[in-house]
Design an enzyme around this catalytic site. Structure first.
Site, PDB file in Angstrom:
ATOM      1  N   ILE A 176      62.158  34.465  27.204  1.00  0.00           N
ATOM      2  CA  ILE A 176      61.467  34.661  25.931  1.00  0.00           C
ATOM      3  C   ILE A 176      61.758  33.467  25.010  1.00  0.00           C
ATOM      4  O   ILE A 176      60.905  33.053  24.218  1.00  0.00           O
ATOM      5  CB  ILE A 176      61.939  35.977  25.246  1.00  0.00           C
ATOM      6  CG1 ILE A 176      61.868  37.164  26.232  1.00  0.00           C
ATOM      7  CG2 ILE A 176      61.141  36.256  23.983  1.00  0.00           C
ATOM      8  CD1 ILE A 176      60.504  37.492  26.747  1.00  0.00           C
ATOM      9  N   CYS A 207      72.813  33.670  25.903  1.00  0.00           N
ATOM     10  CA  CYS A 207      71.376  33.593  26.236  1.00  0.00           C
ATOM     11  C   CYS A 207      71.157  32.444  27.214  1.00  0.00           C
ATOM     12  O   CYS A 207      71.487  31.300  26.908  1.00  0.00           O
ATOM     13  CB  CYS A 207      70.549  33.352  24.978  1.00  0.00           C
ATOM     14  SG  CYS A 207      68.814  33.019  25.377  1.00  0.00           S
ATOM     15  N   LYS A 245      78.909  39.077  23.102  1.00  0.00           N
ATOM     16  CA  LYS A 245      78.135  39.339  24.324  1.00  0.00           C
ATOM     17  C   LYS A 245      78.372  38.221  25.326  1.00  0.00           C
ATOM     18  O   LYS A 245      78.058  37.059  25.061  1.00  0.00           O
ATOM     19  CB  LYS A 245      76.643  39.474  24.008  1.00  0.00           C
ATOM     20  CG  LYS A 245      75.831  39.892  25.231  1.00  0.00           C
ATOM     21  CD  LYS A 245      74.447  40.373  24.866  1.00  0.00           C
ATOM     22  CE  LYS A 245      73.730  40.939  26.078  1.00  0.00           C
ATOM     23  NZ  LYS A 245      72.391  41.443  25.732  1.00  0.00           N
ATOM     24  N   ASN A 268      74.905  39.782  29.713  1.00  0.00           N
ATOM     25  CA  ASN A 268      73.553  39.292  29.462  1.00  0.00           C
ATOM     26  C   ASN A 268      72.847  39.121  30.811  1.00  0.00           C
ATOM     27  O   ASN A 268      73.402  39.476  31.850  1.00  0.00           O
ATOM     28  CB  ASN A 268      73.613  37.957  28.702  1.00  0.00           C
ATOM     29  CG  ASN A 268      72.378  37.743  27.827  1.00  0.00           C
ATOM     30  OD1 ASN A 268      71.255  37.999  28.259  1.00  0.00           O
ATOM     31  ND2 ASN A 268      72.586  37.301  26.608  1.00  0.00           N
ATOM     32  N   GLY A 313      73.185  46.215  32.176  1.00  0.00           N
ATOM     33  CA  GLY A 313      72.751  45.593  33.423  1.00  0.00           C
ATOM     34  C   GLY A 313      72.324  46.642  34.422  1.00  0.00           C
ATOM     35  O   GLY A 313      73.168  47.273  35.069  1.00  0.00           O
ATOM     36  N   GLY A 314      71.025  46.873  34.510  1.00  0.00           N
ATOM     37  CA  GLY A 314      70.480  47.729  35.564  1.00  0.00           C
ATOM     38  C   GLY A 314      70.687  49.213  35.374  1.00  0.00           C
ATOM     39  O   GLY A 314      70.602  49.971  36.338  1.00  0.00           O
ATOM     40  N   THR A 332      65.828  46.735  30.787  1.00  0.00           N
ATOM     41  CA  THR A 332      64.618  46.659  31.602  1.00  0.00           C
ATOM     42  C   THR A 332      64.002  48.035  31.852  1.00  0.00           C
ATOM     43  O   THR A 332      62.777  48.175  31.881  1.00  0.00           O
ATOM     44  CB  THR A 332      64.974  45.971  32.932  1.00  0.00           C
ATOM     45  OG1 THR A 332      65.556  44.703  32.605  1.00  0.00           O
ATOM     46  CG2 THR A 332      63.759  45.748  33.799  1.00  0.00           C
TER      47      THR A 332
END
Ligand code: SIN
Length: 315
Positions: free
Chosen positions: A70, A131, A167, A194, A245-246, A268
């Protein structure tokens, strides 16, 4: 199973958050999801200046998850202060909000903390040190440089009394060491992890599927790395951990608790189903009831030799 958690001197009504970058500033998602059913959410990362972000396409999928670049598209400090935080202040009462901040340079983190600290609408800062898509930093992240982590967290700490959450990155070969650096510098908690740097190439032409070339991988394929990072950080520090994460549902949330995370964040999964986080909260209640677990924190593995994750408030 009771889900309330006392942390940072306040109460989270449950351990389920939405991860940074997956819910904007709440406003957009509030039309399809009742934010007040969640433990909280982390805003889109905000930079000092507004950012248009990286070239399209910015998101692509593969069987194990998603790849995004992004490029920290966001309205910047001024517009966030003027347009976003007042909406959160007026509309979000029970969910706890962490404001994610990101900088291209160390000093920008300090400008952001100074610029936001006096505002209402959020509990604390999530300092985005990891990031992988900042083209101005050529994809290198602060999280992989312990000196930078120390300088950023120390500088932010000196400028705010609010909870400060660092993070960290999944591709850090010494995430335990970095966790300790962040703790010594004054972080109150850590978010792990991340997205993981990656690339997807078209088989016919070898052209990257993302406009920026590389991106950050998320979704189920990230879960083993996220769990390992949380488990490693758990052994290295007593700080409260936020596992990301997942996470697709309650089962994965419990796995993160077993690794040592007291809060978990979905990312996600909520792109595919905007109600995934609410479903996870409901699923946790059923999961605990079915197994006779009285409280979520009974599932959270503490650091060896310690018993609590609370950093303040009543439990
Ligand atoms: C992005 O804006 O490209 C993702 C932000 C992040 O992964 O920290």
């Amino acid at each position: 199973m009771k889900l309330e958690i006392s942390l940072f001197g306040t109460e989270f009504q449950n351990p389920v958050l939405l991860a940074a970058g997956t819910c904007g500033f709440g406003m957009e998602l509030s039309e399809v999801l009742d934010l007040e059913t969640l433990g909280g959410f982390v805003t889109k990362s905000v930079t000092v200046e507004p950012r248009a972000g990286n070239p399209a396409p910015r998101v692509t999928e593969f069987q194990g998850g998603m790849l995004n670049s992004i490029g920290l598209a966001n309205p910047g400090l001024e517009a966030t202060r003027r347009d976003k935080l007042p909406w959160i202040r007026d509309n979000v009462k029970r969910a706890r909000v962490l404001l994610s901040i990101a900088g291209h340079r160390v000093e920008e983190f300090f400008q952001l903390v100074e610029g936001f600290d006096g505002e209402e609408g959020f509990l604390g800062f999530e300092v985005n040190l990891s990031c992988p898509n900042d083209t101005r930093r050529a994809g290198s992240t602060f999280a992989l440089d312990p000196d930078a982590v120390a300088r950023i967290i120390e500088g932010c700490r000196a400028r705010t009394q609010r909870p400060l959450v660092a993070k960290l990155a999944p591709n850090d070969p010494d995430v335990g060491g970095t966790a300790r650096v962040a703790e010594s510098a004054g972080a109150d908690a850590l978010t792990l992890v991340n997205t993981l740097p990656g690339i997807l190439l078209g088989p016919a032409d070898g052209i990257p599927e993302l406009g920026a070339g590389t991106g950050g991988m998320s979704g189920p394929a990230l879960r083993p790395s996220g769990l390992l990072a949380v488990k490693t950080a758990r052994a290295a520090t007593s700080l409260p951990l936020i596992g990301v994460g997942g996470v697709l549902g309650a089962r994965d949330a419990v796995s993160y608790a077993r690794a040592g995370a007291v809060l978990v964040a979905l990312g996600t999964a909520s792109f595919a189903d905007p109600r995934a986080a609410t479903r996870t909260v409901e699923g946790l209640v059923r999961w605990g009831r079915g197994r006779g677990v009285a409280h979520w924190t009974d599932l959270v593995t503490p650091r060896a030799g310690t018993a609590v994750h609370d950093t303040g408030g009543e439990s």
